[in-house]
Each structure stands twice: as C-alpha cells, then as structure tokens.
Design a protein around this motif. Structure first.
Motif, mmCIF file in Angstrom:
data_model
loop_
_atom_site.group_PDB
_atom_site.id
_atom_site.type_symbol
_atom_site.label_atom_id
_atom_site.label_comp_id
_atom_site.label_asym_id
_atom_site.label_seq_id
_atom_site.Cartn_x
_atom_site.Cartn_y
_atom_site.Cartn_z
ATOM 1 N N ARG A 275 40.302 7.260 65.181
ATOM 2 C CA ARG A 275 40.955 5.957 65.222
ATOM 3 C C ARG A 275 42.190 5.726 64.452
ATOM 4 O O ARG A 275 42.814 5.203 64.759
ATOM 5 C CB ARG A 275 39.829 5.142 64.959
ATOM 6 N N GLN A 276 41.784 6.550 63.163
ATOM 7 C CA GLN A 276 43.044 6.425 62.175
ATOM 8 C C GLN A 276 44.289 7.021 62.976
ATOM 9 O O GLN A 276 45.599 6.800 62.762
ATOM 10 C CB GLN A 276 42.776 7.051 60.962
ATOM 11 N N LEU A 277 43.853 8.294 63.497
ATOM 12 C CA LEU A 277 45.252 9.162 64.181
ATOM 13 C C LEU A 277 45.473 8.209 65.051
ATOM 14 O O LEU A 277 46.836 8.565 65.466
ATOM 15 C CB LEU A 277 44.454 10.443 64.548
ATOM 16 N N ASN A 278 44.914 7.604 66.033
ATOM 17 C CA ASN A 278 45.279 6.759 67.201
ATOM 18 C C ASN A 278 46.363 5.774 66.696
ATOM 19 O O ASN A 278 47.418 5.542 67.221
ATOM 20 C CB ASN A 278 44.174 6.106 67.865
ATOM 21 N N ILE A 279 46.093 5.126 65.328
ATOM 22 C CA ILE A 279 46.825 4.113 65.041
ATOM 23 C C ILE A 279 48.401 5.017 64.626
ATOM 24 O O ILE A 279 49.481 4.411 65.037
ATOM 25 C CB ILE A 279 46.515 3.563 63.550
ATOM 26 N N SER A 280 48.226 6.011 63.910
ATOM 27 C CA SER A 280 49.271 6.668 63.803
ATOM 28 C C SER A 280 50.165 7.074 65.173
ATOM 29 O O SER A 280 51.455 7.189 65.061
ATOM 30 C CB SER A 280 49.173 7.899 62.879
ATOM 31 N N TYR A 281 49.384 7.596 65.986
ATOM 32 C CA TYR A 281 50.133 8.203 67.185
ATOM 33 C C TYR A 281 50.828 6.926 68.030
ATOM 34 O O TYR A 281 51.924 6.790 68.658
ATOM 35 C CB TYR A 281 48.763 8.488 68.172
ATOM 36 N N ASN A 282 50.029 5.648 67.957
ATOM 37 C CA ASN A 282 50.715 4.520 68.720
ATOM 38 C C ASN A 282 51.965 4.007 68.003
ATOM 39 O O ASN A 282 52.784 3.327 68.679
ATOM 40 C CB ASN A 282 49.652 3.375 68.735
ATOM 41 N N ALA A 283 51.989 4.314 66.644
ATOM 42 C CA ALA A 283 53.089 3.699 65.703
ATOM 43 C C ALA A 283 54.251 4.714 65.875
ATOM 44 O O ALA A 283 55.343 4.532 65.450
ATOM 45 C CB ALA A 283 52.699 3.569 64.396
ATOM 46 N N GLY A 284 53.969 5.995 66.609
ATOM 47 C CA GLY A 284 55.232 7.015 66.802
ATOM 48 C C GLY A 284 55.337 7.945 65.455
ATOM 49 O O GLY A 284 56.282 8.430 65.507
ATOM 50 N N HIS A 285 54.176 7.900 64.484
ATOM 51 C CA HIS A 285 54.308 8.782 63.349
ATOM 52 C C HIS A 285 54.034 10.074 63.702
ATOM 53 O O HIS A 285 54.433 11.112 62.967
ATOM 54 C CB HIS A 285 53.461 8.231 62.217
ATOM 55 N N ILE A 286 53.112 10.575 64.686
ATOM 56 C CA ILE A 286 52.713 11.723 65.092
ATOM 57 C C ILE A 286 52.888 11.871 66.477
ATOM 58 O O ILE A 286 52.721 10.691 67.329
ATOM 59 C CB ILE A 286 51.362 12.163 64.410
ATOM 60 N N ASN A 287 52.963 13.034 66.992
ATOM 61 C CA ASN A 287 53.019 13.124 68.548
ATOM 62 C C ASN A 287 51.550 13.602 68.816
ATOM 63 O O ASN A 287 50.780 13.844 68.106
ATOM 64 C CB ASN A 287 54.016 14.084 69.136
ATOM 65 N N TYR A 288 51.462 13.796 70.219
ATOM 66 C CA TYR A 288 50.151 14.073 70.743
ATOM 67 C C TYR A 288 49.670 15.272 70.316
ATOM 68 O O TYR A 288 48.377 15.577 69.969
ATOM 69 C CB TYR A 288 49.959 14.054 72.236
ATOM 70 N N ASP A 289 50.645 16.438 70.258
ATOM 71 C CA ASP A 289 50.030 17.857 69.626
ATOM 72 C C ASP A 289 49.591 17.761 68.351
ATOM 73 O O ASP A 289 48.593 18.498 68.120
ATOM 74 C CB ASP A 289 51.023 18.972 69.996
ATOM 75 N N GLN A 290 50.281 17.049 67.590
ATOM 76 C CA GLN A 290 49.729 16.990 66.084
ATOM 77 C C GLN A 290 48.506 16.105 66.027
ATOM 78 O O GLN A 290 47.657 16.595 65.036
ATOM 79 C CB GLN A 290 51.144 16.041 65.371
ATOM 80 N N LYS A 291 48.428 15.293 66.916
ATOM 81 C CA LYS A 291 47.172 14.465 66.685
ATOM 82 C C LYS A 291 45.814 15.711 67.159
ATOM 83 O O LYS A 291 44.868 15.658 66.408
ATOM 84 C CB LYS A 291 47.034 13.286 67.748
ATOM 85 N N LEU A 292 45.687 16.324 68.253
ATOM 86 C CA LEU A 292 45.191 17.379 68.466
ATOM 87 C C LEU A 292 44.908 18.168 67.453
ATOM 88 O O LEU A 292 43.592 18.821 66.972
ATOM 89 C CB LEU A 292 45.353 18.036 69.837
ATOM 90 N N SER A 293 45.871 18.632 66.794
ATOM 91 C CA SER A 293 45.899 19.760 65.795
ATOM 92 C C SER A 293 45.123 19.269 64.509
ATOM 93 O O SER A 293 44.109 19.707 63.955
ATOM 94 C CB SER A 293 47.219 20.100 65.137
ATOM 95 N N ALA A 294 45.393 17.604 63.978
ATOM 96 C CA ALA A 294 44.440 17.325 62.978
ATOM 97 C C ALA A 294 43.071 17.142 63.360
ATOM 98 O O ALA A 294 42.392 17.388 62.532
ATOM 99 C CB ALA A 294 45.328 15.785 62.756
ATOM 100 N N LEU A 295 43.017 16.827 64.590
ATOM 101 C CA LEU A 295 41.445 16.511 64.854
ATOM 102 C C LEU A 295 40.806 17.937 64.899
ATOM 103 O O LEU A 295 39.577 18.133 64.845
ATOM 104 C CB LEU A 295 41.366 16.043 66.320
ATOM 105 N N TYR A 296 41.606 19.030 65.318
ATOM 106 C CA TYR A 296 40.928 20.450 65.503
ATOM 107 C C TYR A 296 40.586 20.759 63.933
ATOM 108 O O TYR A 296 39.489 21.162 63.508
ATOM 109 C CB TYR A 296 41.873 21.280 65.974
ATOM 110 N N ILE A 297 41.424 20.516 63.291
ATOM 111 C CA ILE A 297 41.080 20.981 61.446
ATOM 112 C C ILE A 297 39.934 20.214 61.090
ATOM 113 O O ILE A 297 38.933 20.833 60.329
ATOM 114 C CB ILE A 297 42.557 20.647 60.861
ATOM 115 N N LYS A 298 39.954 18.706 61.355
ATOM 116 C CA LYS A 298 38.814 18.113 60.792
ATOM 117 C C LYS A 298 37.594 18.295 61.370
ATOM 118 O O LYS A 298 36.488 18.444 60.525
ATOM 119 C CB LYS A 298 39.169 16.433 61.130
#
Length: 472
Positions: A275-298
């Motif tokens: 949910r936190q990543l979604n906020i950053s994604y919707n705000a344009g701070h990260i792209n979709y691949d970066q979101k997937l990468s962060a979720l993978y690591i977590k």
C-alpha cells in the motif's frame, strides 16, 4: 453456445471449449492486451491483502498447501479487476512460452465469467466449478523458469477451482510437486476429455464440472491426480520420505488456514508495504518495475523471518543447505543466544538456493536480492524476526528440541517450533538437554526407589502372612 437443455442436462465434466466459443474468447483476450494502457491494478483495495497472502505462501510451501480466496464483492466487479490484473502482467519482453501461459490465464478469466453468467441465467447448475490444472513449464531452462516465478526444485504445479458461493466468487488452489509426471494427462483421459497435449497447453483447457463430480472440490481433484502418480504419493511426492511434513487430504483446508493465521502479522506487513509503494507509484516517485523489485526484496526478507520462526518451511523456501543453518539460527534464537543466531542466519542467507521459493509473477528487478545484503542487513532481518515472535500464533507441531520428551508426538509449539516446556527452560537460562538429563536421572532414581519399596512391601506382606499361619 449450446442450448439451455444441453447445458442443464450435462452429466459429465466437459471441456470449456465444448461449451463456449474459444476462438471468440481468444480474440477478446488479444483485444484486451493490445488496447491496454497504463497499469492501474493497485487501485483494487483488496488486492494488496490477496497479493501478500498468496505470494508469501507460494514462496514458503512447495506442496501440500491450499489457498482459499473469497471475493466479497459482485462477481462482475471481480471479473473486471482480475482481468485488469492479468493484463498488467503482460509484457512484450516476456519469453514466448510465458506469454502463452499468461494469455491462457486471460482466456480462463473470460471463461469463468461466462460460466457465472450461465449460472445466473439458470443454464448451468449452481454448484458448477471451473477446474484449471497448471503443470510446470516444459522445455525451459532453470534460470528462465525461476525468473518467471516457477518452482524448479520440485517442478511445482497447481490445481485450482473456481466456484460461486452465495453469489460470490471463491477460488481454491492447491500446490503439488512433480507436476509433469503424466498424472494430469491421465486425469483428463479418465474424464473422457481430449485436451491439447503438453505442460504448457493444459493450462489452456478449463474443465466445467460440478461438486457432484468432485464433492471436495480441489482436494478431490488433487487426490485423484496423486492416485495416477503411483502408490504412497501425496501432493506429487512420496509420503514416506524423511522430514516430509504435509497434512493429509482431509485436514488440508484446516492446516492451510492455521498456517496463514499463524503468519498473519507477516502478511499484514507485506500488505501495508505494498500500500505504501502504491502511494509512491501513484505520485510518480517510482515506476512499475521498481515497485515489483521492492516487493520482491521485501517478500524475500519476510520469508527468511518466517523460516526463522518456523524452520519447517526453510527447505522449500530457501533450499536444503540453507535450511540447516536456519534450524540452528532458530534454535539459538529460542535459547536467547542471538550472537550465534545471527551468525547462523548470515550463513543461511549466503547459501540460499536461488531456485527455491519461486513465486508466481516472477521477481521483478533482482539487482538487490536478499542474498547480496550486508551482514548488518541480515542481522536486522534476524532482529525483526525476533521482535515478531510476540505476534506468532501457537499451533500443533513437533517440538524441534531433540531431547524434548514430547517427541515425536505433536504438541503445542510456538516461535522457532519450540514447545512451551522447552521454551520455559530456555527463558530461565537453562538448556533442555541438561534439564531433561537431570530429570531422566531422577526418573531412574525414583523408579529404583519405587521398585525397592514394592519389593520391601511384598516381603513384609509375606512375613506377616507366614506369622499368621504359624499363629494359627
């Protein structure tokens, strides 16, 4: 489509392509793919919760787990959201074999909604179920299969059913090993169904059946698949192998639900993180691949923490070599020896098998994999797991302490798979081995005293009896 009489009077499982216009559905799927625009799947409020629960347990359990998802919303809305999610998973850069599989899943979703519409219209029975069998992809390198989320170590496959209960969609999916053993093909043949051949093709062949055909749904289907694999096979593996800890069919739902309840705090952590990543994604701070990468690591970090609290998962989730160190780290944590625990944890992470714990959907960008983390990062993972001990639910299991007198019978175990008696000993600064050794000595001593007393009492009773005879 067939007439209503043919649909209602259907007396055996049928392939979806026998009932529905498959070419039209495929054309619709291509239209959806080709007209897709920006990724919006994170707008679905329920999705982070579903993602977290599904992803963690697909990584933790290689076989013998049942995921149940109840969509508490109108099926029309579930269909829209699921299609959006599947279309978001499409990428032109994917290998052809994976694009074929993802395309099949889009067609599957279109089929599911057609079935729902026919149930609603009275053309199909209310207890209709849609069956999908997914085998491990054939003819694919280990590296490519792992990158795309497939369990290489056990040739992991899935069996899933979709039904409608109280007008809501319910999905149940069971995991199994050695999925390319021919059992799925024999299952189709036994039902009188002729499907396209090959592990990559079965996914494109949905079966329309009813709960009268398979009374226990996906569990019944898995049991039949195992029966085609040979004697003593359960979830695709030999039930008599060492350290094989999976539930029986009749308890699969309950045990799976207990597992997920036990790890509920970790599921919530991953859900909130998305949910936190979604906020950053919707705000344009990260792209979709970066979101997937962060979720993978977590996700990998949380899987390691769960393995610390329940080492039974470690072999499937991190590999056989890593599992041995995880067990030692877990035992050290239970004993309060954090220095040793962290050292074992560092070794566990360093030798973790990259092929283990694969998750549907792949790994995103893997440049910062947990295996490459510094020692300080691994220590943080260890300490966070120790903090989460307070939220870990107690459940039935075999105590990990070898000297525990409860073994091998199941008892109530908590974090690190340690029973209450052994944990109390650890908490007092003692070791179960020493305590049980002393208790064992005392047991022998007490038994010797008891035996002495029994003999003494018998001798006294005999003397008393002899005196009575003489007096008489």
């Amino acid at each position: 489509m067939e007439t209503s009489e043919k649909l209602i009077e259907r007396t055996r499982p049928r392939l979806a392509c026998e009932i529905y216009d498959q070419p039209t559905m495929e054309q619709q799927a291509w239209l959806l793919i080709n007209s897709r625009d920006q990724i919006e799947h994170d707008r679905w409020e329920q999705e982070p919760s579903i993602n977290a629960r599904t992803a963690l347990f697909e990584a933790l359990t290689a076989k013998g787990h049942l995921s149940r998802i109840e969509f508490n919303e109108p099926p029309e809305l579930t269909n829209q959201r699921t299609l959006q999610r599947l279309i978001n998973g499409w990428a032109d850069s994917l290998p052809d074999w994976e694009k074929q599989r993802r395309f099949s899943e889009i067609v599957e979703e279109l089929t599911i909604h057609e079935v729902y519409e026919d149930i609603k219209a009275g053309l199909l029975p209310e207890d209709t179920i849609i069956i999908t069998i997914s085998n491990f992809p054939q003819g694919v390198s280990e590296q490519e299969a792992t990158q795309n989320g497939y369990g290489v170590l056990n040739q992991k496959g899935m069996t899933r059913t979709t039904a409608f209960e109280d007008e809501f969609r319910v999905l149940e999916q069971a995991s199994r090993s050695n999925s390319n053993d021919g059992s799925a093909e024999r299952f189709f043949s036994a039902q009188g169904l002729v499907a396209e051949q090959g592990a990559n093709q079965l996914l494109a062949n949905q079966i329309i059946a009813t709960k009268r055909d398979f009374p226990d749904g996906v569990v019944s289907i898995q049991q039949i698949l195992d029966s085609y694999s040979g004697p003593n096979v359960i979830y695709g593996e030999n039930r008599h192998q060492m350290d094989f800890n999976v539930p029986e069919y009749y308890e699969l739902r309950d045990i799976s639900a207990q597992r997920e309840l036990q790890a509920e705090s970790f599921i919530k952590i991953l859900e909130n993180y998305e949910r936190q990543l979604n906020i950053s994604y919707n705000a344009g701070h990260i792209n979709y691949d970066q979101k997937l990468s962060a979720l993978y690591i977590k996700r990998k970090e949380l899987v390691a923490q769960i393995c610390l609290l329940c080492p039974d998962y470690a072999k499937d989730a991190m590999g056989e070599r890593s599992a041995e160190y995880i067990k030692q780290a877990s035992y050290a944590m239970a004993a309060g020896n954090d220095s040793a625990g962290m050292q074992h944890m560092e070794m566990a992470v360093s030798v973790a098998d990259s092929r283990a714990g694969a998750v549907c959907g792949g790994s995103g960008l893997e440049s910062n994999d947990i295996n490459n983390n510094s020692n300080s990062d691994v220590k943080l993972i260890y300490l966070e797991a120790k903090e989460e001990r307070k939220n870990w639910k107690w459940a039935r299991g075999v105590c990990v302490v070898k000297e525990c007198p409860s073994r091998p019978v199941k008892t109530e175990v908590g974090p690190c798979s340690v029973c209450r008696n052994c944990q109390n000993i650890f908490d007092k600064g003692d070791t179960p081995k020493q305590i049980y050794k002393v208790l064992g000595f005392l047991d022998i001593l007490f038994e010797s005293l008891a035996e002495f007393n029994r003999k003494y009492d018998a001798e006294q009773a005999e003397k008393k009896a002899n005196k009575s005879k003489l007096a008489a």
